[in-house]
Design an enzyme around this catalytic site. Structure first.
Site, PDB file in Angstrom:
ATOM      1  N   GLN A  84       0.820  -1.211   0.000  1.00  0.00           N
ATOM      2  CA  GLN A  84       0.000   0.000   0.000  1.00  0.00           C
ATOM      3  C   GLN A  84       0.850   1.255   0.000  1.00  0.00           C
ATOM      4  O   GLN A  84       2.039   1.225   0.307  1.00  0.00           O
ATOM      5  CB  GLN A  84      -0.927   0.006   1.213  1.00  0.00           C
ATOM      6  CG  GLN A  84      -0.225  -0.139   2.544  1.00  0.00           C
ATOM      7  CD  GLN A  84      -1.197  -0.442   3.671  1.00  0.00           C
ATOM      8  OE1 GLN A  84      -1.607   0.457   4.418  1.00  0.00           O
ATOM      9  NE2 GLN A  84      -1.559  -1.715   3.813  1.00  0.00           N
ATOM     10  N   HIS A  86       0.057   5.768   0.695  1.00  0.00           N
ATOM     11  CA  HIS A  86      -0.913   6.735   1.192  1.00  0.00           C
ATOM     12  C   HIS A  86      -0.711   8.075   0.497  1.00  0.00           C
ATOM     13  O   HIS A  86       0.405   8.416   0.090  1.00  0.00           O
ATOM     14  CB  HIS A  86      -0.777   6.887   2.703  1.00  0.00           C
ATOM     15  CG  HIS A  86      -0.824   5.591   3.446  1.00  0.00           C
ATOM     16  ND1 HIS A  86      -1.905   4.745   3.375  1.00  0.00           N
ATOM     17  CD2 HIS A  86       0.089   4.977   4.241  1.00  0.00           C
ATOM     18  CE1 HIS A  86      -1.666   3.669   4.108  1.00  0.00           C
ATOM     19  NE2 HIS A  86      -0.463   3.785   4.634  1.00  0.00           N
ATOM     20  N   GLU A 121       3.267   7.354   8.368  1.00  0.00           N
ATOM     21  CA  GLU A 121       3.276   6.472   9.529  1.00  0.00           C
ATOM     22  C   GLU A 121       4.691   6.032   9.885  1.00  0.00           C
ATOM     23  O   GLU A 121       5.583   5.984   9.040  1.00  0.00           O
ATOM     24  CB  GLU A 121       2.391   5.251   9.301  1.00  0.00           C
ATOM     25  CG  GLU A 121       2.767   4.405   8.098  1.00  0.00           C
ATOM     26  CD  GLU A 121       1.717   3.353   7.781  1.00  0.00           C
ATOM     27  OE1 GLU A 121       2.094   2.175   7.676  1.00  0.00           O
ATOM     28  OE2 GLU A 121       0.531   3.701   7.608  1.00  0.00           O
ATOM     29  N   HIS A 247       4.698   0.163   0.932  1.00  0.00           N
ATOM     30  CA  HIS A 247       5.148  -0.598   2.083  1.00  0.00           C
ATOM     31  C   HIS A 247       4.184  -1.735   2.365  1.00  0.00           C
ATOM     32  O   HIS A 247       3.002  -1.673   2.007  1.00  0.00           O
ATOM     33  CB  HIS A 247       5.311   0.287   3.325  1.00  0.00           C
ATOM     34  CG  HIS A 247       4.077   1.045   3.702  1.00  0.00           C
ATOM     35  ND1 HIS A 247       3.626   2.156   3.008  1.00  0.00           N
ATOM     36  CD2 HIS A 247       3.189   0.860   4.706  1.00  0.00           C
ATOM     37  CE1 HIS A 247       2.532   2.627   3.563  1.00  0.00           C
ATOM     38  NE2 HIS A 247       2.232   1.849   4.598  1.00  0.00           N
ATOM     39  N   ARG A 266      -4.007   0.486  -2.496  1.00  0.00           N
ATOM     40  CA  ARG A 266      -3.379  -0.831  -2.431  1.00  0.00           C
ATOM     41  C   ARG A 266      -2.688  -1.195  -3.738  1.00  0.00           C
ATOM     42  O   ARG A 266      -3.107  -0.779  -4.807  1.00  0.00           O
ATOM     43  CB  ARG A 266      -4.410  -1.895  -2.052  1.00  0.00           C
ATOM     44  CG  ARG A 266      -4.919  -1.715  -0.620  1.00  0.00           C
ATOM     45  CD  ARG A 266      -5.893  -2.790  -0.199  1.00  0.00           C
ATOM     46  NE  ARG A 266      -6.186  -2.654   1.229  1.00  0.00           N
ATOM     47  CZ  ARG A 266      -7.082  -1.836   1.733  1.00  0.00           C
ATOM     48  NH1 ARG A 266      -7.802  -1.078   0.928  1.00  0.00           N
ATOM     49  NH2 ARG A 266      -7.269  -1.763   3.034  1.00  0.00           N
TER      50      ARG A 266
END
Length: 387
Positions: A84, A86, A121, A247, A266
């Site tokens: 995935q 972001h 993240e 990642h 994804r």
């Protein structure tokens, strides 16, 4: 203000059957336990412990406190998460507005943007090893890996795509081929090559790819995974996945901290919806080593992982003989992972066992941790960072 909080482990299929239970001192149930969420995210807000009950988001609303800009998780992977990436905040705002205008329900399988926020993240290893695929490997190294896998029409075609002198064009071309044109026979070719391949340089990568091929038979994302860096974190080490970086966590237990968002594009190793054009639109095609992040020591003890985002920073505290005071820039959550940790804020005091957490609010300027355990403190990031 200290509010003890807890949550129920989420039973995603990729979750470990024992890592969270062993950390909490429970007998494993043999069912997957993937994540425990600590925060006020509406997808799974933390529950309040003690009199009154309810959820953290309700408590913050009653107290007139703002929503948290971050979400903290205890993450336990027994097999690969989906590959995935972001979006940036600008991309998230545009995508969310577009899907709202199109009338796509928020819970629809094809919905990509469930909010208008970015989702950088960080994850810090709590187990002795934590494995992850992160970022695009140097293309010359990937071509050496392809050579180690042997010859075949699909492998040869991918090698030709990666030979493009423009690295960005090579990456985008390889990903587009993998996710839109690779046939079941092409995936079988790679799977068979992995079964017999032996190579000293890429032995760990081949092992991880074999596991992915077994867990996701026929999935085109296996070719995407082939392009990615394998990172093995040891306890206390961390990696950072900013916007656009591919990642997929593979195995191990870690504390994860992210911006409060649920936007995921994804790229394979999943039965869920994969929107290739949108993934390629938000993708960072840069090649090179995985984005590891090192902590900076704090004057009062502990070490802070502070990537350049305003949403979050994560302090790691290993308690020995003396208490450690962590300065705060806003509301925080303290999570214990070993031993017994006492959290103090003025006159209030909460004792945490592994897996227990407490919300620290009410304008506290610092929180003091004591005991003989290990804990993490999540809070907003440094002023002036990207947000």
């Amino acid at each position: 203000m200290l509010i003890p909080i807890s949550n129920t482990p989420r039973d995603y299929a990729w979750g470990s059957t024992d890592l969270i239970a062993r950390l909490q001192g429970r007998t494993p149930s043999d069912a997957p336990e993937a994540e425990i969420w600590y925060g006020d995210h509406p997808g799974s807000p933390s529950h309040l412990l003690g009199a009154g009950g309810g959820t953290l988001d309700e408590a913050l609303a009653r107290a007139g406190e703002a929503r948290l800009p971050f979400l903290m998780k205890l993450l336990a992977a027994g097999s690969s998460l989906s590959i995935q990436a972001h979006p940036t905040r600008a991309e998230a705002r545009e995508g969310f507005a577009r899907e709202e205008a199109a009338g796509i329900p928020l819970d629809a399988d094809e919905r990509l943007y469930r909010d208008d926020n970015h989702k950088p993240e960080i994850i810090v290893a709590v187990s002795d090893e934590f494995r992850a695929l992160v970022g695009i490997r140097d293309l010359a190294a990937t071509r050496r890996l392809l050579a180690a896998l042997g010859e075949g029409p699909a492998l040869t075609h991918l090698d030709r795509l990666l030979a493009d002198p423009d690295p960005e064009r090579a990456v985008r071309g390889a990903l587009e081929w993998a996710l839109t044109e690779a046939t079941p026979g092409d995936v079988d070719e790679l799977t068979r090559a992995l079964e017999t391949a032996t190579d000293a340089e890429f032995a760990p990568e081949i092992e991880v790819l074999r596991a992915a091929a077994s867990d996701f038979p026929g999935d085109r994302g296996l070719y995407v995974a082939l392009l990615m860096n394998l990172v093995v974190l040891h306890r206390g080490e961390a990696l950072y996945a900013p916007a656009g970086v591919l990642h997929a966590y593979q195995s191990g237990l870690g504390v994860e901290l992210m911006a409060a968002s649920d936007n995921v594009l994804r790229g394979g190793l999943t039965p869920k919806h994969v929107d290739v054009p949108e993934l390629l639109r938000v993708l960072d095609p840069a090649t090179g080593p995985a984005p590891l992040v090192r902590p900076g020591p704090l004057p009062g003890g502990g070490a802070e992982f502070a990537p350049l985002v305003a949403d979050f920073a994560l302090t790691h505290v290993a308690l020995e003989s003396a208490p450690v005071t962590v300065p705060l820039r806003g509301p925080a959550i303290a999570l214990a992972v070993t031993g017994e940790v006492t959290v103090e804020d003025g006159d209030e005091r909460v004792v945490l066992a592994p897996g227990d957490a407490v919300y620290v609010g009410g304008g506290a300027l610092a929180v003091t941790l004591a005991g003989t355990g290990e804990a993490f403190v999540a809070q907003p990031g440094v002023d002036g960072a990207e947000g």
